[in-house]
Scaffold this motif. Sequence first.
Motif: not given
Length: 129
Positions: A72-101
């Motif tokens: 249903h996502r335009n025939h993409r077969n990369e990631w089922v959910a955002p939390d399966d994507n390591p790049e997305f998780l890394k961006s969350l960690r980076d954002e978290n570090k910025k927010d903490e600082s």
Amino acid sequence: MLRALMYILPIALTIYAVIDCLNTPEDEARHLPKIAWIFIILLFWIVGPIAWFAAGKMRRAPAGGRTPSEWHRNHRNEWVAPDDNPEFLKSLRDENKKDESLLKDWEADLRRREEELKKRDQGEDGEKS
């Protein structure tokens, strides 16, 4: 009761088959296009749904481990959910570090302002006495 069941069961089977056919990706419908299967299911009350379940849909897992939700996502077969994507998780960690600082900077600024207010209040109290 038995007469009602004779009508309700085929109707329920037909409705379930139509919904299943509509939710099936086009590339998983076998032998005929999906629209043809819909007509067969609706025109041949009992035989149509049974034919759909027996021969119309691929019942094994699709190639590449794709899941139905991915189709249903335009025939993409990369990631089922955002939390399966390591790049997305890394961006969350980076954002978290910025927010903490940023939070630490705000806390330091708040402490500095509180100390200034305390000094000002102590200075004003000393002048009044």
